[in-house]
Design an enzyme around this catalytic site. Structure first.
Site, PDB file in Angstrom:
ATOM      1  N   SER A 107       9.838  11.263  -0.475  1.00 46.56           N
ATOM      2  CA  SER A 107      11.014  10.208  -0.525  1.00 46.56           C
ATOM      3  C   SER A 107      11.094   9.376  -1.778  1.00 46.56           C
ATOM      4  O   SER A 107      11.934   8.650  -1.974  1.00 46.56           O
ATOM      5  CB  SER A 107      10.893   9.360   0.748  1.00 46.56           C
ATOM      6  OG  SER A 107       9.662   8.655   0.954  1.00 46.56           O
ATOM      7  N   GLY A 108       9.732   8.971  -2.241  1.00 47.23           N
ATOM      8  CA  GLY A 108       9.574   7.991  -3.425  1.00 47.23           C
ATOM      9  C   GLY A 108       9.347   6.850  -2.581  1.00 47.23           C
ATOM     10  O   GLY A 108       9.515   5.751  -3.552  1.00 47.23           O
ATOM     11  N   LEU A 109       9.146   6.503  -1.470  1.00 45.98           N
ATOM     12  CA  LEU A 109       8.870   5.306  -0.687  1.00 45.98           C
ATOM     13  C   LEU A 109       7.546   5.227  -0.716  1.00 45.98           C
ATOM     14  O   LEU A 109       7.145   4.118   0.175  1.00 45.98           O
ATOM     15  CB  LEU A 109       9.776   5.360   0.575  1.00 45.98           C
ATOM     16  CG  LEU A 109      11.295   5.400   0.321  1.00 45.98           C
ATOM     17  CD1 LEU A 109      11.965   5.238   1.624  1.00 45.98           C
ATOM     18  CD2 LEU A 109      11.740   4.260  -0.588  1.00 45.98           C
ATOM     19  N   GLY A 110       6.543   5.830  -0.957  1.00 44.44           N
ATOM     20  CA  GLY A 110       5.172   5.879  -0.652  1.00 44.44           C
ATOM     21  C   GLY A 110       4.964   6.201   0.500  1.00 44.44           C
ATOM     22  O   GLY A 110       3.733   5.636   1.212  1.00 44.44           O
ATOM     23  N   SER A 112       3.285   8.740   1.984  1.00 42.34           N
ATOM     24  CA  SER A 112       2.417   9.459   2.087  1.00 42.34           C
ATOM     25  C   SER A 112       1.190   8.399   2.176  1.00 42.34           C
ATOM     26  O   SER A 112       0.025   8.354   3.029  1.00 42.34           O
ATOM     27  CB  SER A 112       1.801  10.492   1.118  1.00 42.34           C
ATOM     28  OG  SER A 112       0.640  11.091   1.224  1.00 42.34           O
ATOM     29  N   GLU A 144      -7.359   9.172  -0.298  1.00 40.89           N
ATOM     30  CA  GLU A 144      -6.141   9.942  -1.054  1.00 40.89           C
ATOM     31  C   GLU A 144      -6.563  10.546  -2.528  1.00 40.89           C
ATOM     32  O   GLU A 144      -6.229  11.481  -2.672  1.00 40.89           O
ATOM     33  CB  GLU A 144      -4.936   8.959  -0.918  1.00 40.89           C
ATOM     34  CG  GLU A 144      -3.662   9.958  -1.065  1.00 40.89           C
ATOM     35  CD  GLU A 144      -2.258   8.790  -0.635  1.00 40.89           C
ATOM     36  OE1 GLU A 144      -1.337   9.556  -0.847  1.00 40.89           O
ATOM     37  OE2 GLU A 144      -2.593   7.714  -0.414  1.00 40.89           O
ATOM     38  N   ASP A 156       0.616   2.211  -3.858  1.00 40.69           N
ATOM     39  CA  ASP A 156       1.256   2.427  -2.779  1.00 40.69           C
ATOM     40  C   ASP A 156       0.581   1.935  -1.335  1.00 40.69           C
ATOM     41  O   ASP A 156       0.935   1.409  -0.429  1.00 40.69           O
ATOM     42  CB  ASP A 156       1.615   3.928  -2.538  1.00 40.69           C
ATOM     43  CG  ASP A 156       2.703   4.259  -3.329  1.00 40.69           C
ATOM     44  OD1 ASP A 156       3.308   3.612  -4.085  1.00 40.69           O
ATOM     45  OD2 ASP A 156       2.796   5.672  -3.626  1.00 40.69           O
TER      46      ASP A 156
END
Length: 350
Positions: A107-110, A112, A144, A156
């Protein structure tokens, strides 16, 4: 038996994204301005009498199992829960874990990293570890990026851990989070004039980040200069937000997007360019893709009373508008007795 839950907010990145990725952050230092929104990654933990850990992901519609004592699993893919379990569990025990996210993968919203922070938050609650936001953000990053080798930056994890509006400074692996006290009316003005849209295009951020890393390693002057510029935009954007100059904020979003596109060729594409131009013609002052680029969510800041026209123009191109508000709190965790225990207690009292 208790249920341990946690939620961590997703974020939108206004400027500086990419400068938090090494080797740029190590060589030049990075600056990022971001804010969390009321979309979350959730984790639920329940202790089990079984010897294994079952991890059910609603997002990927699958369940993974691994042994609580040996950590062995028939599945070869990276499991966030297994990695966190290894770091934070003092004694082996069976668990049932459920995770789900308010945003789709890519999504590009962080999402993960927010999920990683959420999982750590749930274990932090269950084990009564009293980890602070910096400790949670650092562990999330190290698992991560270093252990699981997933490419990306550092913003993020810390955004999800701290929450709110943050101006972040990166020097190699060192991170300083400056929490911004934005006037409430400025926050409401941003919410009123901003649009968050899902482009319906998912993307693999690691490919884009690989391009950015290679450009820095190859010392490509034009790409590195663009990164210097978006770092300056993060600083400029922080200043106008603190002073309540919201239209200037929109103009800086536009300038930052023009520079971000120079960081790597894969950041934008014909579909994203078409959406951006349509939004600008309809009354958006500026905007950008949230995250690495290539797809996912885009954000726009609109001229006064032009929001409806911009929404209409974007929807005609297939984008899905998402309502949102800014979330000022970071990762939260809590525990609750299971419903049947509450009922049993009430029956005993009666």
């Amino acid at each position: 038996m208790e249920i341990y839950r946690s939620r961590a907010p997703l974020r939108i990145s206004f400027a500086g994204g990419g400068t938090d990725v090494n080797p740029y952050a190590s060589r030049y230092g990075g600056l990022v301005l971001n804010a969390t929104i009321n979309k979350f990654a959730y984790t639920s933990l329940v202790r089990s009498e079984q010897s294994d850990i079952s991890v059910t992901s609603y997002d990927f519609d699958k369940t993974t199992h691994f042994c609580s004592s040996t950590l062995e699993s028939p599945f070869s893919d990276a499991c966030f829960v297994r990695s966190v379990y290894k770091h934070l569990m003092g004694q082996a025990c069976g668990l049932k874990v459920i995770t789900h996210n308010d945003a789709p993968p890519g999504s590009g919203l962080g999402s993960s990293s927010a999920m990683m922070v959420s999982i750590i938050g749930a274990f932090n609650e269950m084990e009564s570890l009293s980890m602070n936001a910096y400790e949670i953000g650092r562990l999330a990053h190290d698992i991560e990026r270093l252990e699981l080798k997933q490419l990306g930056g550092m913003q993020d994890q810390y955004a999800a851990a701290f929450g709110g509006f943050n101006f972040m400074e990166f020097d190699g692996d060192s991170v300083l989070v400056n929490r911004l006290k934005i006037d409430p009316w400025v926050v409401r003005e941003l919410e009123y004039n901003m649009i968050l849209v899902y482009t319906q295009k998912s993307r693999l951020s690691s490919t884009i980040i690989e391009d950015q890393i290679k450009n820095v390693e190859d010392k490509k002057a034009s790409n590195i200069d663009a990164m210097h510029q978006i770092k300056q935009h993060a600083l400029d954007m922080k200043r106008v937000l603190l002073r309540g100059k919201t239209n200037e904020f929109g103009e800086l979003l536009h300038e930052a997007w023009q520079q971000k596109k120079q960081m790597a060729s894969s950041i934008t594409n014909a579909e994203l360019d078409e959406m951006y131009e349509a939004a600008r013609k309809a009354g958006a002052i500026g905007g950008k893709v949230s995250g690495a680029g290539g797809g996912g969510f885009m954000m726009f800041y609109c001229e006064h009373n032009k929001k409806r026209e911009v929404v209409s123009a974007l929807e005609k191109l297939g984008a899905r508008v998402e309502s949102f508000k800014f979330e000022l709190d970071g990762v939260e965790s809590w525990r609750n007795q299971r419903v049947e225990q509450h009922l049993r207690h009430r029956l005993m009292i009666a």
